[in-house]
Structure formats: C-alpha cells, structure tokens
Design an enzyme around this catalytic site. Structure first.
Site, PDB file in Angstrom:
ATOM      1  N   ARG A  49       0.589  -1.032  -0.113  1.00 12.59           N
ATOM      2  CA  ARG A  49      -0.410   0.134  -0.352  1.00 12.59           C
ATOM      3  C   ARG A  49       1.128   1.557  -0.342  1.00 12.59           C
ATOM      4  O   ARG A  49       0.129   1.991  -0.885  1.00 12.59           O
ATOM      5  CB  ARG A  49      -0.367   0.045   1.145  1.00 12.59           C
ATOM      6  CG  ARG A  49      -2.534  -0.603   1.622  1.00 12.59           C
ATOM      7  CD  ARG A  49      -2.429  -1.336   2.614  1.00 12.59           C
ATOM      8  NE  ARG A  49      -2.457  -2.274   2.656  1.00 12.59           N
ATOM      9  CZ  ARG A  49      -2.086  -3.169   2.506  1.00 12.59           C
ATOM     10  NH1 ARG A  49      -3.537  -4.076   1.383  1.00 12.59           N
ATOM     11  NH2 ARG A  49      -1.583  -4.244   2.828  1.00 12.59           N
ATOM     12  N   LYS A  78      28.028  -3.597  -2.473  1.00 10.37           N
ATOM     13  CA  LYS A  78      29.271  -3.251  -2.364  1.00 10.37           C
ATOM     14  C   LYS A  78      30.150  -2.261  -1.436  1.00 10.37           C
ATOM     15  O   LYS A  78      31.024  -2.599  -1.219  1.00 10.37           O
ATOM     16  CB  LYS A  78      29.517  -2.776  -3.786  1.00 10.37           C
ATOM     17  CG  LYS A  78      29.232  -2.931  -4.698  1.00 10.37           C
ATOM     18  CD  LYS A  78      29.649  -2.286  -6.563  1.00 10.37           C
ATOM     19  CE  LYS A  78      28.791  -2.790  -7.612  1.00 10.37           C
ATOM     20  NZ  LYS A  78      28.886  -1.645  -8.281  1.00 10.37           N
ATOM     21  N   ARG A  99      11.311   3.457   3.453  1.00  9.48           N
ATOM     22  CA  ARG A  99      10.945   2.884   4.390  1.00  9.48           C
ATOM     23  C   ARG A  99      11.684   1.948   4.792  1.00  9.48           C
ATOM     24  O   ARG A  99      12.740   1.213   3.326  1.00  9.48           O
ATOM     25  CB  ARG A  99       9.986   2.193   3.341  1.00  9.48           C
ATOM     26  CG  ARG A  99       9.675   0.846   4.279  1.00  9.48           C
ATOM     27  CD  ARG A  99       8.518  -0.124   4.562  1.00  9.48           C
ATOM     28  NE  ARG A  99       7.276   1.127   4.280  1.00  9.48           N
ATOM     29  CZ  ARG A  99       5.981  -0.019   4.453  1.00  9.48           C
ATOM     30  NH1 ARG A  99       5.398  -0.833   4.271  1.00  9.48           N
ATOM     31  NH2 ARG A  99       4.515   0.639   4.995  1.00  9.48           N
TER      32      ARG A  99
HETATM   33  C1  NCD Z   1       1.254  -0.569   8.085  1.00  7.31           C
HETATM   34  C2  NCD Z   1       2.791  -1.296   8.485  1.00  7.31           C
HETATM   35  O1  NCD Z   1       4.149  -1.034   7.299  1.00  7.31           O
HETATM   36  O2  NCD Z   1       3.725  -0.345   9.026  1.00  7.31           O
HETATM   37  N1  NCD Z   1       1.085  -1.307   6.864  1.00  7.31           N
HETATM   38  C3  NCD Z   1       0.790  -0.406   6.125  1.00  7.31           C
HETATM   39  O3  NCD Z   1       2.335   0.805   5.948  1.00  7.31           O
HETATM   40  N2  NCD Z   1      -0.495   0.299   5.028  1.00  7.31           N
HETATM   41  C4  NCD Z   1       0.605  -1.323   8.737  1.00  7.31           C
HETATM   42  C5  NCD Z   1       1.410  -3.297   8.988  1.00  7.31           C
HETATM   43  O4  NCD Z   1       1.803  -4.027   8.373  1.00  7.31           O
HETATM   44  O5  NCD Z   1       0.372  -3.337  10.165  1.00  7.31           O
END
Ligand code: NCD
Length: 329
Positions: A49, A78, A99
């Site tokens: 998502r 590397k 992320r």
């Molecule tokens: C969440 C996350 O990645 O923290 N998912 C998301 O971004 N919608 C919640 C989860 O993974 O439980």
C-alpha cells in the site's frame, strides 16, 4: 513538525485533489502540476500500500519515479554506506521517500541532507517498528472525514487494538492526537503486546487521556472508532505471536452488534485473522476507504512539499469547489 493548522490544511488539500481527480479536466490539471519533479522510492522493507500509493500519488501530479526495493540490487552490497547511498539518490531526484527495517533511518537521511549543498526532502514511509508518519496523516484524514457529520475528531473515544507494542502506525497516530481536543484513547492488547511506555509518557505529558484493557467487549459500546492492527509476526524472535490467542482481539459479526451504529472500524492493512472478511460488508468497515485515502493524503503531502498548494486551491475554485476553511467536503 505538525500543528492543527497544517493537519487541517493537508486534509483540505486531500479533499481538493480527490474531488478534482474525478473529472478528466481536473485529473489533467493535477498531472500538469509537477511534471519536472522526480521522486526516489527507496523501500528496502516489504510494502504494498505505502509503495503503490506513493508511486501513484507521484504519477497523479505528473512526477516521475525511480525505485530500489531490493537492497541486493544497490551498491550497498559493494559496501557503500547508507549515507553515501542516500546522498547518491539525492543527486538525481527532488524527493526521497523511504522505508527501512531499522528505526531512525529516515531521520538520519534528513539530517544528512541538512549538511550537503543540494539537499532534497526526505519522507519517512515507515521506519522499523518505530514510526509511520504518513500513515498517521491518512488515518487522521480518515477519522476527520468519518467524524465530519459529528463535529470532527475532537472529543471522540478511539480504541486501538492488537500488537500495539511493535506496530508503528498506532505509535505515530498517538503523536498526532495531541492536536485534537478532548480525545480519549482506549488501548486493547494482550499484556505482552501492550503500548510501549514511551508513548504513554508522551500522552501523559500532553494530557491525552488513555486507558488500557484486555476486554474488547467491555469497551466496544463506548468507542466512536476502533483502529485494529495485526500481530507484527516479522519481529518475533521465538514465536511470541503464536503464543497469543488472537480471538479476544478480533472483530467479527458478533462484535459489530456491540458497536455504536455510527462508530467505524479502521485498519492500516494488511490484515490477518483479526478482522473477519464478513465485516467488510458492514457500512462501518472503513479500512478500504482508509487505504484509498492514503493516496490522496500522499498527494497532499507532495503538494505541500513542493509548495504548489495555492495552485491547487485556485484549480478547485475554478472547478466550482466551495471554500473548505478547515471543514471537509
Ligand atoms: C503498516 C506498516 O507497514 O506498518 N502497513 C501499511 O503501511 N499500511 C501496518 C502493518 O504492516 O501492520
């Protein structure tokens, strides 16, 4: 970095773009907003998502995107340092959306940007089990939209249930609750997955009322919204999640009978067994709308970052949208 005015403005912008995007003319005008801007999506932790909604949010605004999702395809294998990799991304793009499995990495990247000649903004799209700020923004937007007929988020009773210890979404959402008057939080979790003390200290410091329980059925009739989360099994070291009986922390058709008629259920998704798919049919199931709200809120965040919010307001006025003034359409 957020205050109430900014949160209201982001919600307004999300509604503006959501409405504009409904027409071909509006969608094309949005696509002409940022066609020369490029984004880097650096997602080395699984994501469906957040990745897709950011990617599509960029495309809605006419932006181009590049991505690294598998660290084994980047020069980190590397031996390139995290800092050098981030600096490299910044050489090619105008914003980094990232992320990571490790907490604090987005903050580290942003700090690095403060010290280089060509800094670009960094957006945290989830950092370890610590924070997920844009999820909190889309959750606020979903709460604000859903509570709009009842005077907004102020004064509402909001339950948060599941793995509150390791779930980052609820942690970030707790932070934003500071900007709403008289909200009461109810944490519903197995004792070993209760909300961490740093968040409880934050709530105490900002005088946000909260209580804790293991009994969903006792508190459910009082709740205006229930935010359900899954067990974060990926952080298990010795099968801790399997030791939990999830049934008392789940929503099925029976729980629906205990809820207020105008309360609603949210979930950041992906879901596990904690919400029976039969619940999806109930009008109080808000999680699919919440998911789509994520894309509109991320469009709003990008609009704000690139400073084109006035153009969006003008487009909305030309489109016949009435002024919102902190209220949601
Ligand atoms: C969440 C996350 O990645 O923290 N998912 C998301 O971004 N919608 C919640 C989860 O993974 O439980």
């Amino acid at each position: 970095m957020f205050d109430r005015a900014l949160l209201d403005e982001l919600c307004d912008l999300a509604t503006r773009v959501r409405t504009l995007a409904k027409s071909e003319v509006g969608a094309r005008a949005l696509r002409d907003l940022l066609p020369t801007r490029r984004a880097m999506l650096y997602f080395t932790q699984p994501s469906t998502r957040t990745f897709l909604s950011f990617n599509n949010a960029c495309h809605i605004l006419g932006m181009r995107t590049s991505e690294i999702r598998d660290p084994s395809t980047s020069s980190e294998v590397k031996g390139e340092s995290f800092s050098d990799s981030i600096r490299t991304f910044s050489s090619y793009v105008d914003v980094i959306i990232m992320r990571t499995k490790e907490a604090g990495r987005a903050a580290q990247a942003a700090k690095l940007m403060d010290g280089i000649p060509r800094p670009v903004p960094v957006i945290n799209a989830g950092s370890g089990s610590d924070q997920h700020p844009t999820q909190a923004l889309l959750d606020i937007y979903t709460l604000a939209r859903s509570f709009e007929p009842r005077g907004g988020i102020d004064g509402k009773v909001i339950g948060m249930m599941g793995d509150l210890k390791r779930g980052r979404t609820v942690r970030s959402l707790c932070y934003l609750m500071r900007h709403y008057e008289g909200v009461r939080l109810v944490f519903i979790a197995p004792p070993q997955f209760a909300m961490e003390s740093d968040i409880k200290a934050y709530l105490d410091e900002h005088r946000i009322a909260y209580s804790e329980t293991t009994q969903l059925s006792t508190v459910l009739p009082q709740l205006d919204a229930l935010y359900v989360t899954r067990m974060q099994t990926e952080w298990d070291t010795a099968g801790e999640s399997r030791a939990v009986d999830l049934k008392p922390f789940s929503v099925g058709t029976h729980e629906l009978t205990l809820m207020k008629r105008d309360a609603f259920i949210m979930h950041p998704l992906p879901r596990g067994p904690e919400i029976d798919p039969l619940v999806d049919q109930d009008p109080r199931a808000m999680y699919w709308r919440q998911e789509r709200n994520g894309m509109w809120m991320r469009v709003a965040v990008l609009i704000k970052i690139f400073g084109v919010e006035r153009i969006v307001t003008a487009l909305a006025a030309a489109d016949g949208q009435p002024p919102l003034g902190g209220r949601l359409a």
